[in-house]
Design a protein around this motif. Structure first.
Motif, short mmCIF file in Angstrom:
data_model
loop_
_atom_site.label_atom_id
_atom_site.label_comp_id
_atom_site.label_asym_id
_atom_site.label_seq_id
_atom_site.Cartn_x
_atom_site.Cartn_y
_atom_site.Cartn_z
N LEU A 1 1.04 -1.08 -0.04
CA LEU A 1 -0.35 -0.40 0.19
C LEU A 1 0.63 1.45 -0.04
CD1 LEU A 1 -2.38 1.41 -0.58
CD2 LEU A 1 -2.30 1.25 3.11
N ASN A 2 0.72 1.95 -0.84
CA ASN A 2 1.22 2.95 -1.20
C ASN A 2 3.42 2.78 -0.84
OD1 ASN A 2 -0.73 4.62 -1.95
ND2 ASN A 2 -0.87 5.50 0.29
N ASP A 3 3.67 2.25 -1.18
CA ASP A 3 4.85 1.27 -1.58
C ASP A 3 5.30 1.18 -0.22
OD1 ASP A 3 5.75 2.25 -3.76
OD2 ASP A 3 6.24 3.94 -2.99
N GLU A 4 3.95 0.63 1.15
CA GLU A 4 4.89 -0.08 2.44
C GLU A 4 4.37 -1.42 2.24
OE1 GLU A 4 2.89 0.45 6.91
OE2 GLU A 4 2.39 1.67 5.45
N ASN A 5 4.77 -2.52 2.72
CA ASN A 5 4.31 -3.97 2.90
C ASN A 5 3.64 -3.88 4.13
OD1 ASN A 5 4.47 -6.00 3.58
ND2 ASN A 5 6.33 -6.69 2.06
N VAL A 6 2.01 -4.03 4.02
CA VAL A 6 1.05 -4.20 4.55
C VAL A 6 0.61 -6.10 5.52
CG1 VAL A 6 0.47 -1.68 4.21
CG2 VAL A 6 -0.37 -3.38 3.50
N GLU A 7 1.34 -6.61 4.70
CA GLU A 7 1.35 -8.28 4.55
C GLU A 7 0.53 -8.59 5.99
OE1 GLU A 7 -0.73 -11.34 2.82
OE2 GLU A 7 0.14 -9.52 1.61
N VAL A 8 0.93 -7.94 7.37
CA VAL A 8 0.76 -8.48 8.77
C VAL A 8 -0.53 -8.15 8.85
CG1 VAL A 8 1.75 -8.70 10.73
CG2 VAL A 8 3.29 -9.22 8.55
N LEU A 9 0.02 -6.05 8.53
CA LEU A 9 -0.92 -5.16 8.74
C LEU A 9 -2.69 -5.52 8.66
CD1 LEU A 9 0.92 -2.24 8.92
CD2 LEU A 9 0.93 -3.28 11.03
#
Length: 227
Positions: free
Chosen positions: A82-90
């Protein structure tokens, strides 16, 4: 050999994503987790205090969202970015789970996600799971699978998954969350969860992961050979 589009729809915690990932791996197809996309949008809304009951706020927020999948060498899977941030866990957090069905029911949100999903499918060779993939996103998909399972089985599966991340979670909380999501997904006005007329039903209540994969791959190979 020609490539096809495979859609896997069904209720929460029926093992749709697991099956989709396995099939994509076996067929060397691209796997798209549509649920992760809606979870990422929900995470953005929560973080930025977006009032998703106001259409104007939703439309403005969606303009600031960029979603993509990036391959994770460590896990061997594609992570949600999301917007260059890995948010797979979040995006797997319970707070996101409690609100994702509300956000996914919003017309503008679904149009935003569906547009991106359809672009991903132009080259075919794709497996996508969700709730409206075979009915709305890819109504002409060559193979549509509708996964279902006994409600008690689904609750137990979801509880085991959530307990690993949050040992304080109760099975009653999980049960209530699934029932709420089922109701919202099935009764939303825009693109509700329903079985496509030409979908094959796969009840995996008493099937192992290997058994359901073997069955689904048989269906896929049959469609591929006919395409």
């Amino acid at each position: 050999m020609k490539k096809i589009i495979i859609t896997i729809d069904g209720f929460s915690s029926c093992g749709k994503s697991t099956l989709a990932k396995q099939m994509a791996n076996e067929l060397n197809y691209v796997f798209v987790d549509s649920g992760a996309m809606y979870r990422a949008i929900t995470l953005y809304f929560l973080r930025n205090h977006i009032n998703w009951e106001k259409t104007e706020d939703v439309v403005d927020a969606l303009k600031e969202i960029n979603l993509e999948f990036q391959y994770n060498d460590h896990s061997g899977k594609s992570d949600m970015v999301l917007n260059d941030e890995n948010v797979e866990v979040l995006i797997r957090d319970m707070l996101v789970s409690e609100h994702v069905s509300e956000v996914a029911a919003i017309k503008e949100v679904r149009e935003f996600a569906v547009d991106q999903q359809q672009r991903m499918g132009k080259r075919k060779g794709l497996v996508m799971d969700g709730r409206d993939i075979g009915t709305t996103v890819f109504p002409r998909a060559e193979l549509k699978i509708f996964v279902t399972a006994d409600p008690a089985v689904r609750v137990e599966r979801r509880f085991k998954e959530m307990y690993e991340k949050n040992p304080s979670i109760t099975i009653e909380e999980v049960k209530n969350n699934l029932e709420m999501r089922d109701y919202i997904d099935s009764n939303r006005e825009f693109s509700p969860l329903r079985q496509a007329d030409d979908a094959i039903v796969l009840d995996n209540s008493n099937l192992t992961r290997d058994e359901q994969l073997e069955l689904a791959l048989e269906w896929a190979q049959s469609k591929i050979s006919c395409s």
